[in-house]
Design an enzyme around this catalytic site. Structure first.
Site, short mmCIF file in Angstrom:
data_model
loop_
_atom_site.label_atom_id
_atom_site.label_comp_id
_atom_site.label_asym_id
_atom_site.label_seq_id
_atom_site.Cartn_x
_atom_site.Cartn_y
_atom_site.Cartn_z
N LEU A 1 -4.34 -6.56 -4.24
CA LEU A 1 -4.84 -7.47 -3.20
C LEU A 1 -6.27 -7.92 -3.48
CD1 LEU A 1 -3.31 -5.43 -0.29
CD2 LEU A 1 -2.76 -7.83 -0.73
N SER B 1 -7.54 -0.52 12.25
CA SER B 1 -8.13 0.80 12.50
C SER B 1 -8.99 0.69 13.76
CB SER B 1 -9.03 1.17 11.32
OG SER B 1 -9.90 2.23 11.68
N GLY C 1 0.81 -1.22 0.00
CA GLY C 1 0.00 0.00 0.00
C GLY C 1 0.84 1.26 0.00
N ASN D 1 0.10 -2.90 5.09
CA ASN D 1 -0.45 -1.56 5.34
C ASN D 1 -1.55 -1.17 4.34
OD1 ASN D 1 -0.23 1.53 5.88
ND2 ASN D 1 0.41 1.28 3.73
N THR E 1 -9.90 -7.28 0.14
CA THR E 1 -8.63 -6.56 -0.04
C THR E 1 -7.87 -6.43 1.27
OG1 THR E 1 -9.65 -5.23 -1.80
CG2 THR E 1 -7.63 -4.35 -0.78
N TYR F 1 -26.18 -4.39 2.70
CA TYR F 1 -24.83 -3.82 2.70
C TYR F 1 -24.73 -2.55 3.53
CZ TYR F 1 -20.11 -2.88 1.17
OH TYR F 1 -18.74 -2.68 1.15
#
Ligand SMILES: NC(=O)c1ccc[n+]([C@@H]2O[C@H](COP(=O)([O-])OP(=O)(O)OC[C@H]3O[C@@H](n4cnc5c(N)ncnc54)[C@H](OP(=O)(O)O)[C@@H]3O)[C@@H](O)[C@H]2O)c1
Length: 339
Positions: free
Chosen positions: A89, A171, A34, A115, A136, A212
């Protein structure tokens, strides 16, 4: 468990941490996923590149962005060997190709910093049809890490215990959702109570009629990053490899590029402390190079924020969920991995 610099905090920069741990970075082979201009990956590459690693392998989706950062690192640190490897990814085929490319470049990997990450609010899928944030942020890294395991184990044999590390960037958003084992693609399937989001979240975190919700899907993917760390740290202890999970803090980067105005407003309210990218990358470097972190003493001491250990939501460190997620991930990549 404590870091060796209790004075480090949200203001500490990656440049300063890299300089403090220069002897740990020296001669290491480092892979960072990343990487693009103005991202945390760039800040990591610049900070690590300044401390004489043996090789810096930058792996990311967009070749032009990778090359721009590689050039910048090379300009600041002309003696460092920098390689750019294209890695998407969201495509397992691309992950296999990227891992093979890295294996052709090096026979050991000392530091793997997973990352790369994305945040989207509308439903998208990976090439294999997996919800794109889970696919991902977690599944792609799950496959990439396991494919590079022989090189990580080689490094641990050379360096000794605790100096080979896998850092999974998560996160604070992991709190938004446990792993929905019965509905990991957010398709509106019924989930048991322990797989539902915490009570009392505002309406914007409610799934749509089709099931979703992008925020929850991001939260699930980031809970997966920590659970993967739990599994790795438990199963790799005998190989001398340790793994930590890191919340970088709040930094305006490209992560919010796909958000609408309401999304921007939501993110703006998530923090009172906004860091620059150099500060955002600091905690990853503490996790990767602080010698005090050479062994995981307590299975729940695997998460850092603002350069110190911090507490996760309980759903992100549950050992049964970590085991179950590993098995589900194996199913989704079609390979079984013995660590
Ligand atoms: N910024 C924050 O406030 C914050 C807060 C908490 C956690 N994080 C985490 O920090 C990490 C770094 O994010 P950032 O803030 O630096 O965001 P960013 O500027 O958007 O950087 C993310 C990087 O990941 C790459 N990437 C995205 N999708 C990819 C894919 N399918 N395959 C390979 N690479 C891919 C991007 O490449 P392209 O640019 O080429 O698409 C980019 O280089 C993420 O894991 C994020 O979840 C950030």
């Amino acid at each position: 468990m404590a870091t060796s610099h209790p004075e480090y905090n949200e203001k500490t920069s990656a440049t300063d941490v890299a300089s403090a741990f220069a002897s740990q970075i020296h001669n290491k082979i480092v892979v960072i996923t990343g990487v693009g201009p103005n991202s945390l990956g760039e800040a990591l590459a610049l900070a690590i590149g300044g401390q004489k690693p043996s090789k810096l392998i930058l792996a990311s989706r967009t070749e032009a962005k990778l090359l721009e950062v590689a050039e910048k690192v090379q300009k600041l640190s002309p003696n460092v060997s920098v390689e750019a490897v294209v890695l998407n990814l969201a495509s397992q085929k691309s992950v296999h190709t990227a891992a093979s490319k890295i294996q052709s470049l090096v026979d050991r990997v000392d530091t793997l910093i997973n990352n790369a990450g994305m945040m989207v609010l509308d439903r998208q899928t990976t090439e294999e049809g997996i919800e794109v944030q889970f696919g991902t942020n977690h599944i792609g890294h799950f496959l990439f890490t396991n494919l590079l395991m022989p090189q990580l184990k080689n490094a641990a044999k050379v360096s000794g215990p605790g100096l080979t590390r896998i850092i999974n960037v998560t996160s604070a958003g992991h709190r938004l959702s446990p792993i929905r084992f019965h509905d990991y693609n957010f398709e509106g399937k019924k989930v048991p109570i322990e797989e539902r989001p915490p009570e009392g979240l505002p309406p914007m975190f409610s799934p749509s009629a089709e099931g979703y919700n992008g925020w929850l899907a991001y939260g699930q993917s980031k809970a997966a990053n920590i659970l993967f760390t739990v599994y790795l740290s438990q199963h790799l202890a005998n190989s001398g490899i340790v793994s930590y999970s890191v919340h970088p803090g709040s930094i305006w980067t490209g992560l919010s590029r796909d958000l609408d105005d309401a999304g921007y407003e939501t993110i703006s309210k998530t923090s009172n402390v906004w860091k620059n990218a150099d500060q955002g990358a600091a905690t990853m470097l503490v996790a990767a190079y602080d010698p005090a972190l050479a062994a995981v003493s307590d299975p729940s001491a695997i998460y850092l924020s603002d350069c110190q250990f911090a507490k996760t939501a309980p759903h992100a460190v549950n050992a049964d969920s970590a085991e179950r997620l590993f098995r589900l991930s194996e199913e989704l990549v079609g390979i079984k991995f013995a660590l």
